[in-house]
Design a protein around this motif. Structure first.
Motif, PDB file in Angstrom:
ATOM      1  N   ASP A  60     -14.857  63.130  11.953  1.00  0.00           N
ATOM      2  CA  ASP A  60     -16.238  63.899  11.643  1.00  0.00           C
ATOM      3  C   ASP A  60     -17.444  63.216  12.547  1.00  0.00           C
ATOM      4  O   ASP A  60     -18.366  63.816  12.827  1.00  0.00           O
ATOM      5  N   THR A  61     -17.101  61.917  12.487  1.00  0.00           N
ATOM      6  CA  THR A  61     -18.456  61.244  13.193  1.00  0.00           C
ATOM      7  C   THR A  61     -17.846  60.306  14.291  1.00  0.00           C
ATOM      8  O   THR A  61     -18.537  59.177  14.405  1.00  0.00           O
ATOM      9  N   SER A  62     -16.749  60.553  14.935  1.00  0.00           N
ATOM     10  CA  SER A  62     -16.324  59.606  15.934  1.00  0.00           C
ATOM     11  C   SER A  62     -15.347  60.362  16.661  1.00  0.00           C
ATOM     12  O   SER A  62     -14.583  61.574  16.473  1.00  0.00           O
ATOM     13  N   PHE A  63     -15.124  60.108  18.049  1.00  0.00           N
ATOM     14  CA  PHE A  63     -14.186  60.651  18.962  1.00  0.00           C
ATOM     15  C   PHE A  63     -13.485  59.582  19.666  1.00  0.00           C
ATOM     16  O   PHE A  63     -14.179  58.652  20.182  1.00  0.00           O
ATOM     17  N   HIS A  64     -12.210  59.615  20.047  1.00  0.00           N
ATOM     18  CA  HIS A  64     -11.408  58.867  20.444  1.00  0.00           C
ATOM     19  C   HIS A  64     -10.544  59.172  21.840  1.00  0.00           C
ATOM     20  O   HIS A  64      -9.910  60.164  21.694  1.00  0.00           O
ATOM     21  N   ILE A  65     -10.625  58.381  22.555  1.00  0.00           N
ATOM     22  CA  ILE A  65      -9.835  58.746  23.857  1.00  0.00           C
ATOM     23  C   ILE A  65      -8.794  57.691  24.239  1.00  0.00           C
ATOM     24  O   ILE A  65      -8.959  56.655  24.542  1.00  0.00           O
ATOM     25  N   LEU A  66      -7.400  58.372  24.172  1.00  0.00           N
ATOM     26  CA  LEU A  66      -6.287  57.283  24.227  1.00  0.00           C
ATOM     27  C   LEU A  66      -5.760  57.718  25.575  1.00  0.00           C
ATOM     28  O   LEU A  66      -5.468  58.993  25.688  1.00  0.00           O
ATOM     29  N   ASN A  67      -4.794  56.683  26.113  1.00  0.00           N
ATOM     30  CA  ASN A  67      -3.926  56.902  27.049  1.00  0.00           C
ATOM     31  C   ASN A  67      -4.631  57.747  28.336  1.00  0.00           C
ATOM     32  O   ASN A  67      -4.193  58.574  29.178  1.00  0.00           O
ATOM     33  N   TYR A  68      -5.936  57.282  28.628  1.00  0.00           N
ATOM     34  CA  TYR A  68      -6.674  57.804  29.847  1.00  0.00           C
ATOM     35  C   TYR A  68      -6.233  56.924  30.967  1.00  0.00           C
ATOM     36  O   TYR A  68      -6.713  55.887  31.445  1.00  0.00           O
TER      37      TYR A  68
END
Length: 436
Positions: A380-388
């Motif tokens: 709701d208040t965060s965004f996560h970019i994994l395995n980029y």
């Protein structure tokens, strides 16, 4: 010492810096900060790579459609940006070689994928060994895919320039400062830096690369995922080999489901040549030396044994491949012999200098399988970019734009002007190209 921001981006790699660039242009009244633990941006994976601007021929257009589109448009955007800022960019192409008949069919598949991903006939051509010999007499192979729309640059220089442009638009960069704790408090993120002082933000974007899984876990997300780290090492070729080929040469990967690459023959943007990378398992995203790996060995092994990674590390094929990579690290000839298969003129005795090592972090799911694609997690208040991972640097500008568009569509973070001019690009036009 406390500061309040609208958005905090953790990670000053090429993706985090690119996100800040577009956010700052689209949100003139909002306070944006990037936190990077090193003394400059692109210090780790973003700056420790081959510097290739990849054409999208290696990416399945159905399974990796977004990555392929980002790479396709990323090439054009980096080329335009290099002209704008007078930065190094060379359209020098790449050759992918098949060393056996099995590899021939892989190249045919790559040709098909490349055209599905937007490459034209003039950009990519399949050749037999005799045709290639006329262009590159030193290369030995069964067949080759010559990709003309492929380039070379220096992503450290690019990222530093994007950072300066982002700062000029209002982004604050806090360098040489480590995030030691994140906590949700009264609807905001409280981020502790170096264990001493705190900043607060309404929205958090996790673009922390090798630390991204740890940040996601601290936020209570992606708990069934873990990561493993691989150090890619390079050997520098002497100047006498600088004209051995006209362009870089890759060989068809033997085990595409694993993050193990056969070493390539690399021609960098400055004309120097290197062999690499291998993929040596290490225990830290900063495991460049024995001291760091010994320090992290026990905690990382306990983490992996308690997760899906346990299945991967006890897999016999994985163990065999890992041992081969370790051998290539311990023995120069073991690594260089792989390249001699398609460039037999190389003499390992003439190669004496090591290049820069970089570390790639790959995510493993609860079933012990390597996740092949990027993982994007909404909160709701965060965004996560994994395995980029690759071709992450190539596609960083359009991919950053995609993330911002995604946040807007999902109501997570509303930008003020999606029609804004962002340097040489109109943001809405970037998104329109990606969504075609």
């Amino acid at each position: 010492m406390a500061h309040n921001f609208d958005v905090v981006i953790i990670g000053g790699g090429i993706l985090g810096t690119s996100i800040s660039y577009f956010l700052s242009h689209l949100n003139k009244s909002k306070k944006i900060v990037v936190i990077e633990q090193e003394h400059n941006v692109a210090f780790h994976t973003s700056g420790r790579n081959t510097g290739k601007v990849h054409a999208p021929y290696l990416y399945n257009p159905e399974k990796k459609k977004l990555f392929a589109k980002a790479a396709f448009h990323g090439f054009e955007m980096w080329e335009e940006y290099s002209k704008l800022r007078n930065l190094p960019f060379k359209k020098d192409g790449v050759i992918e070689v098949a060393l056996d008949k099995k590899g021939n069919s892989v190249l045919e598949k790559y040709l098909k994928w490349g055209k599905q991903n937007g490459l034209e006939d003039k950009d990519i051509k399949l050749m037999n060994s005799a045709e290639l010999k006329k262009i590159e007499p030193e290369i030995k192979c069964e067949s080759a895919l010559y990709v003309y729309k492929d380039g070379s640059t220096d992503y450290s220089i690019f990222t530093d320039s994007v950072m300066k442009d982002s700062e000029a638009s209002g982004t604050k960069f806090i360098l040489d400062t480590k995030v030691t704790k994140i906590k949700k408090e009264n609807g905001k993120w409280k981020i502790t830096l170096d264990g001493e002082y705190e900043i607060f933000a309404k929205f958090l974007i996790n673009a922390a690369g090798g630390e991204a899984i740890n940040i996601a876990h601290d936020a209570g997300l992606a708990e069934k995922l873990t990561d493993v780290h691989f150090r890619g090492e390079y050997w520098r070729a002497p100047k006498e080999y600088n004209n051995l080929t006209k362009t870089s040469v890759y060989s068809v990967p033997e085990f595409p489901d694993y993050p193990f690459l056969d070493p390539h023959w690399i021609i960098r943007v400055d004309g120097s040549c290197e062999i690499g990378p291998n993929a040596v398992p290490v225990f830290s995203p900063y495991g460049y030396n024995k001291t760091e790996n010994i320090k992290e060995f026990i905690p990382k092994m306990l983490e992996m044994l308690g997760s899906g990674a346990r299945k991967a590390i006890f897999d016999k094929q994985f163990q065999e491949l890992a041992m081969n990579e370790i051998q290539s690290s311990m023995s120069k000839s073991a690594m260089i012999d792989r390249v001699k298969r398609f460039l037999p003129k190389i003499d390992a005795d003439r190669i004496t200098e090591k290049g820069t090592a970089g570390i790639r972090s790959s995510v493993i799911d609860e079933n012990g399988k390597f996740v092949p694609d990027v993982i994007l997690i909404d909160d709701d208040t965060s965004f996560h970019i994994l395995n980029y991972n690759s071709p992450g640097a190539t596609g960083a500008l359009p991919f950053a734009s995609h993330i911002i568009s995604h946040l807007n569509k999902n109501g997570l973070f509303q930008s003020e002007d999606l029609d804004a001019q962002c340097g040489p690009w109109k943001f809405s036009e970037i998104i329109e190209k990606l969504e075609r």
